[in-house]
Design a protein around this motif. Structure first.
Motif, PDB file in Angstrom:
ATOM      1  N   ASP A  70       0.802  -1.229   0.000  1.00  0.00           N
ATOM      2  CA  ASP A  70       0.000   0.000   0.000  1.00  0.00           C
ATOM      3  C   ASP A  70       0.832   1.275   0.000  1.00  0.00           C
ATOM      4  O   ASP A  70       0.585   2.201   0.776  1.00  0.00           O
ATOM      5  CB  ASP A  70      -0.970  -0.013   1.183  1.00  0.00           C
ATOM      6  N   GLN A  71       1.781   1.329  -0.906  1.00  0.00           N
ATOM      7  CA  GLN A  71       2.562   2.541  -1.105  1.00  0.00           C
ATOM      8  C   GLN A  71       1.800   3.488  -2.036  1.00  0.00           C
ATOM      9  O   GLN A  71       1.316   3.082  -3.092  1.00  0.00           O
ATOM     10  CB  GLN A  71       3.922   2.208  -1.701  1.00  0.00           C
ATOM     11  N   THR A  72       1.701   4.732  -1.655  1.00  0.00           N
ATOM     12  CA  THR A  72       0.982   5.715  -2.458  1.00  0.00           C
ATOM     13  C   THR A  72       1.894   6.263  -3.548  1.00  0.00           C
ATOM     14  O   THR A  72       3.006   6.708  -3.283  1.00  0.00           O
ATOM     15  CB  THR A  72       0.498   6.882  -1.578  1.00  0.00           C
ATOM     16  N   TYR A  73       1.412   6.222  -4.807  1.00  0.00           N
ATOM     17  CA  TYR A  73       2.236   6.717  -5.901  1.00  0.00           C
ATOM     18  C   TYR A  73       1.624   7.904  -6.643  1.00  0.00           C
ATOM     19  O   TYR A  73       2.250   8.459  -7.552  1.00  0.00           O
ATOM     20  CB  TYR A  73       2.535   5.590  -6.898  1.00  0.00           C
ATOM     21  N   GLY A  74       0.404   8.295  -6.273  1.00  0.00           N
ATOM     22  CA  GLY A  74      -0.249   9.408  -6.951  1.00  0.00           C
ATOM     23  C   GLY A  74      -1.378   9.962  -6.118  1.00  0.00           C
ATOM     24  O   GLY A  74      -1.635   9.497  -5.002  1.00  0.00           O
ATOM     25  N   PRO A  75      -2.113  10.950  -6.647  1.00  0.00           N
ATOM     26  CA  PRO A  75      -3.109  11.657  -5.845  1.00  0.00           C
ATOM     27  C   PRO A  75      -4.446  10.946  -5.688  1.00  0.00           C
ATOM     28  O   PRO A  75      -5.205  11.257  -4.767  1.00  0.00           O
ATOM     29  CB  PRO A  75      -3.298  12.971  -6.613  1.00  0.00           C
ATOM     30  N   ALA A  76      -4.780   9.995  -6.569  1.00  0.00           N
ATOM     31  CA  ALA A  76      -6.089   9.348  -6.521  1.00  0.00           C
ATOM     32  C   ALA A  76      -6.122   8.250  -5.455  1.00  0.00           C
ATOM     33  O   ALA A  76      -5.083   7.694  -5.069  1.00  0.00           O
ATOM     34  CB  ALA A  76      -6.435   8.761  -7.886  1.00  0.00           C
ATOM     35  N   GLU A  77      -7.315   7.926  -5.017  1.00  0.00           N
ATOM     36  CA  GLU A  77      -7.475   6.904  -3.975  1.00  0.00           C
ATOM     37  C   GLU A  77      -6.905   5.565  -4.415  1.00  0.00           C
ATOM     38  O   GLU A  77      -6.339   4.831  -3.604  1.00  0.00           O
ATOM     39  CB  GLU A  77      -8.954   6.752  -3.625  1.00  0.00           C
ATOM     40  N   ARG A  78      -7.040   5.240  -5.695  1.00  0.00           N
ATOM     41  CA  ARG A  78      -6.554   3.948  -6.182  1.00  0.00           C
ATOM     42  C   ARG A  78      -5.087   4.002  -6.627  1.00  0.00           C
ATOM     43  O   ARG A  78      -4.570   3.010  -7.144  1.00  0.00           O
ATOM     44  CB  ARG A  78      -7.434   3.448  -7.339  1.00  0.00           C
ATOM     45  N   ASN A  79      -4.426   5.098  -6.425  1.00  0.00           N
ATOM     46  CA  ASN A  79      -3.005   5.194  -6.777  1.00  0.00           C
ATOM     47  C   ASN A  79      -2.146   4.596  -5.667  1.00  0.00           C
ATOM     48  O   ASN A  79      -1.420   5.286  -4.952  1.00  0.00           O
ATOM     49  CB  ASN A  79      -2.607   6.641  -7.045  1.00  0.00           C
ATOM     50  N   VAL A  80      -2.224   3.281  -5.518  1.00  0.00           N
ATOM     51  CA  VAL A  80      -1.442   2.559  -4.519  1.00  0.00           C
ATOM     52  C   VAL A  80      -0.821   1.335  -5.178  1.00  0.00           C
ATOM     53  O   VAL A  80      -1.328   0.813  -6.183  1.00  0.00           O
ATOM     54  CB  VAL A  80      -2.282   2.140  -3.294  1.00  0.00           C
ATOM     55  N   LEU A  81       0.270   0.867  -4.600  1.00  0.00           N
ATOM     56  CA  LEU A  81       0.982  -0.277  -5.157  1.00  0.00           C
ATOM     57  C   LEU A  81       1.548  -1.137  -4.038  1.00  0.00           C
ATOM     58  O   LEU A  81       1.708  -0.683  -2.904  1.00  0.00           O
ATOM     59  CB  LEU A  81       2.094   0.196  -6.100  1.00  0.00           C
ATOM     60  N   ASP A  82       1.829  -2.383  -4.380  1.00  0.00           N
ATOM     61  CA  ASP A  82       2.519  -3.305  -3.480  1.00  0.00           C
ATOM     62  C   ASP A  82       3.848  -3.691  -4.105  1.00  0.00           C
ATOM     63  O   ASP A  82       3.933  -3.923  -5.321  1.00  0.00           O
ATOM     64  CB  ASP A  82       1.704  -4.585  -3.254  1.00  0.00           C
ATOM     65  N   VAL A  83       4.876  -3.774  -3.287  1.00  0.00           N
ATOM     66  CA  VAL A  83       6.197  -4.199  -3.727  1.00  0.00           C
ATOM     67  C   VAL A  83       6.456  -5.609  -3.202  1.00  0.00           C
ATOM     68  O   VAL A  83       6.278  -5.881  -2.013  1.00  0.00           O
ATOM     69  CB  VAL A  83       7.297  -3.252  -3.206  1.00  0.00           C
ATOM     70  N   TYR A  84       6.882  -6.487  -4.087  1.00  0.00           N
ATOM     71  CA  TYR A  84       7.342  -7.819  -3.721  1.00  0.00           C
ATOM     72  C   TYR A  84       8.825  -7.871  -4.088  1.00  0.00           C
ATOM     73  O   TYR A  84       9.182  -7.773  -5.260  1.00  0.00           O
ATOM     74  CB  TYR A  84       6.569  -8.897  -4.477  1.00  0.00           C
ATOM     75  N   ARG A  85       9.672  -8.018  -3.087  1.00  0.00           N
ATOM     76  CA  ARG A  85      11.108  -7.951  -3.336  1.00  0.00           C
ATOM     77  C   ARG A  85      11.821  -9.147  -2.733  1.00  0.00           C
ATOM     78  O   ARG A  85      11.430  -9.630  -1.650  1.00  0.00           O
ATOM     79  CB  ARG A  85      11.689  -6.657  -2.761  1.00  0.00           C
ATOM     80  N   PRO A  86      12.841  -9.665  -3.430  1.00  0.00           N
ATOM     81  CA  PRO A  86      13.655 -10.716  -2.813  1.00  0.00           C
ATOM     82  C   PRO A  86      14.295 -10.187  -1.535  1.00  0.00           C
ATOM     83  O   PRO A  86      14.639  -8.999  -1.449  1.00  0.00           O
ATOM     84  CB  PRO A  86      14.716 -11.001  -3.878  1.00  0.00           C
ATOM     85  N   GLU A  87      14.455 -11.033  -0.542  1.00  0.00           N
ATOM     86  CA  GLU A  87      15.055 -10.594   0.721  1.00  0.00           C
ATOM     87  C   GLU A  87      16.461 -10.051   0.529  1.00  0.00           C
ATOM     88  O   GLU A  87      16.919  -9.211   1.304  1.00  0.00           O
ATOM     89  CB  GLU A  87      15.072 -11.751   1.733  1.00  0.00           C
ATOM     90  N   ASP A  88      17.147 -10.525  -0.509  1.00  0.00           N
ATOM     91  CA  ASP A  88      18.509 -10.055  -0.745  1.00  0.00           C
ATOM     92  C   ASP A  88      18.578  -8.938  -1.787  1.00  0.00           C
ATOM     93  O   ASP A  88      19.643  -8.677  -2.354  1.00  0.00           O
ATOM     94  CB  ASP A  88      19.413 -11.218  -1.175  1.00  0.00           C
ATOM     95  N   ALA A  89      17.471  -8.264  -2.049  1.00  0.00           N
ATOM     96  CA  ALA A  89      17.472  -7.170  -3.026  1.00  0.00           C
ATOM     97  C   ALA A  89      18.505  -6.121  -2.624  1.00  0.00           C
ATOM     98  O   ALA A  89      18.517  -5.647  -1.485  1.00  0.00           O
ATOM     99  CB  ALA A  89      16.088  -6.542  -3.116  1.00  0.00           C
ATOM    100  N   ASN A  90      19.366  -5.772  -3.568  1.00  0.00           N
ATOM    101  CA  ASN A  90      20.483  -4.879  -3.253  1.00  0.00           C
ATOM    102  C   ASN A  90      20.657  -3.750  -4.265  1.00  0.00           C
ATOM    103  O   ASN A  90      21.717  -3.143  -4.349  1.00  0.00           O
ATOM    104  CB  ASN A  90      21.784  -5.684  -3.161  1.00  0.00           C
ATOM    105  N   GLY A  91      19.612  -3.487  -5.035  1.00  0.00           N
ATOM    106  CA  GLY A  91      19.694  -2.415  -6.018  1.00  0.00           C
ATOM    107  C   GLY A  91      20.122  -2.861  -7.389  1.00  0.00           C
ATOM    108  O   GLY A  91      20.136  -2.050  -8.322  1.00  0.00           O
ATOM    109  N   SER A  92      20.448  -4.139  -7.549  1.00  0.00           N
ATOM    110  CA  SER A  92      20.896  -4.626  -8.846  1.00  0.00           C
ATOM    111  C   SER A  92      19.829  -5.437  -9.590  1.00  0.00           C
ATOM    112  O   SER A  92      19.985  -5.739 -10.771  1.00  0.00           O
ATOM    113  CB  SER A  92      22.149  -5.491  -8.688  1.00  0.00           C
ATOM    114  N   GLN A  93      18.761  -5.799  -8.891  1.00  0.00           N
ATOM    115  CA  GLN A  93      17.741  -6.653  -9.500  1.00  0.00           C
ATOM    116  C   GLN A  93      16.875  -5.871 -10.481  1.00  0.00           C
ATOM    117  O   GLN A  93      16.535  -4.708 -10.233  1.00  0.00           O
ATOM    118  CB  GLN A  93      16.844  -7.279  -8.429  1.00  0.00           C
ATOM    119  N   PRO A  94      16.479  -6.518 -11.602  1.00  0.00           N
ATOM    120  CA  PRO A  94      15.527  -5.869 -12.502  1.00  0.00           C
ATOM    121  C   PRO A  94      14.175  -5.698 -11.825  1.00  0.00           C
ATOM    122  O   PRO A  94      13.855  -6.395 -10.849  1.00  0.00           O
ATOM    123  CB  PRO A  94      15.444  -6.837 -13.681  1.00  0.00           C
TER     124      PRO A  94
END
Length: 317
Positions: A70-94
């Motif tokens: 539930d990260q907000t990315y814009g002004p509308a009520e439905r402008n929310v997103l979920d992030v699924y990330r590997p536990e070892d995400a280090n900035g190099s993953q696509p």
């Protein structure tokens, strides 16, 4: 004037595409049920398909990944997103951003949790989004929402943990229309968005001019003024930023999608001089083409992963 494929010719091209390991055959009961449901998109078809895959999703193990909800990315009520990330995400993953289907009027990111979990388990930071619905929000709310997501991804690397210079946009059905419009209409694109590829799953609206659009879904988003349809057909916008594109359909996809995908394949062939990356989900329908991902059925997921990783190597340009 461009010449587009007939539905029969579209099916002929798609029948020659590479097929991933079609493991729906390893569950004969599921394969038969999907076969018997056919290629029409009805409430019964949707309900029966979801009844197959709901219990399988409930068995999904989520170890090794983190969900940031539930990260907000814009002004509308439905402008929310979920992030699924590997536990070892280090900035190099696509990164893959995924927009769900729902005929422009329904759907939710929660219904695409299987997408987020599967790709994160395979080393891809996956962002599943909600977007505004018709009729309250009409064209071009889709590419506008995607532009806001792209800005969020560019500016919030510490949260998502992926590489903002390696972003693939993906969507199924109506979601494919929104990501395609952002990727192909330059007026909606942000600077330094890191876009390296586009995955269009069961695309229903590449060309709005060759059929009567659905009054209960597509028309609520695109409107009914036919004089605008050519401009709003992204098949006519392929010659701006020539982002690599993967097209995926299911064997029992709805006839409109089969035709639209075939036209898009032909147009991309004319643009690039070779076919785009293609995948046909053997044994699946318009709903199961995404619902099977993460259930042990490896029909489409590996093809998408290969496309993402190939683009992240810079090989698809």
């Amino acid at each position: 004037m461009k010449r587009y494929l007939t539905p029969l010719a579209a099916l002929a091209i798609l029948a020659t595409t590479h097929v991933a390991s079609a493991q729906v055959v390893e569950t004969p009961d599921i394969a038969k049920n999907l076969h018997d449901l056919g290629n029409q998109l009805t409430r019964e078809t949707v309900g029966a398909t979801m009844k197959i895959y709901g219990p399988l999703h409930a068995q999904t193990k989520t170890g090794g990944i983190e969900k940031v909800a539930d990260q907000t990315y814009g002004p509308a009520e439905r402008n929310v997103l979920d992030v699924y990330r590997p536990e070892d995400a280090n900035g190099s993953q696509p990164i893959m951003i995924f927009a769900h289907g729902g005929g422009f009027v329904r759907g939710d990111k929660a219904g695409a949790a299987n997408i987020g979990t599967y790709f994160a388990k395979h080393g891809v930071v996956t962002i599943v989004i909600n977007y505004r619905f018709a009729p309250d929000s009409q064209w071009p709310s889709g590419p506008e929402d995607v532009a806001n997501v792209m800005s969020w991804v560019r500016d919030n690397a510490a949260i998502h943990g992926g590489d903002p210079a390696n972003v693939v946009l993906a969507g199924n059905s109506a979601g494919s229309a929104h990501v395609a419009a952002y990727a192909l209409y330059e007026s909606y694109q942000i600077e330094n968005d890191g876009l390296i590829g586009l995955i269009l799953i069961s695309p229903p609206t590449a060309n709005l001019t060759d059929h009567e659009i659905d009054p209960q879904r597509d028309a609520l988003y695109y409107g009914t003024d036919k004089s605008t349809f050519a401009e709003r057909s992204y098949i006519n916008k392929l010659y701006g930023r020539t982002v690599p594109i993967m097209v995926a359909v299911s064997q029992y996809d709805i006839p409109l999608v089969q035709s639209q995908a075939g036209q898009l394949v032909q147009a991309l062939f004319e643009r690039d001089g070779h076919l785009p990356v293609l995948s046909t989900a053997v044994g699946h329908n318009h709903i199961s083409i995404v619902e099977h991902i993460g259930t042990g059925d490896e029909t489409l997921g590996p093809d998408m992963l290969e496309f993402i990783k190939y683009q992240s190597l810079g090989m698809g340009k």
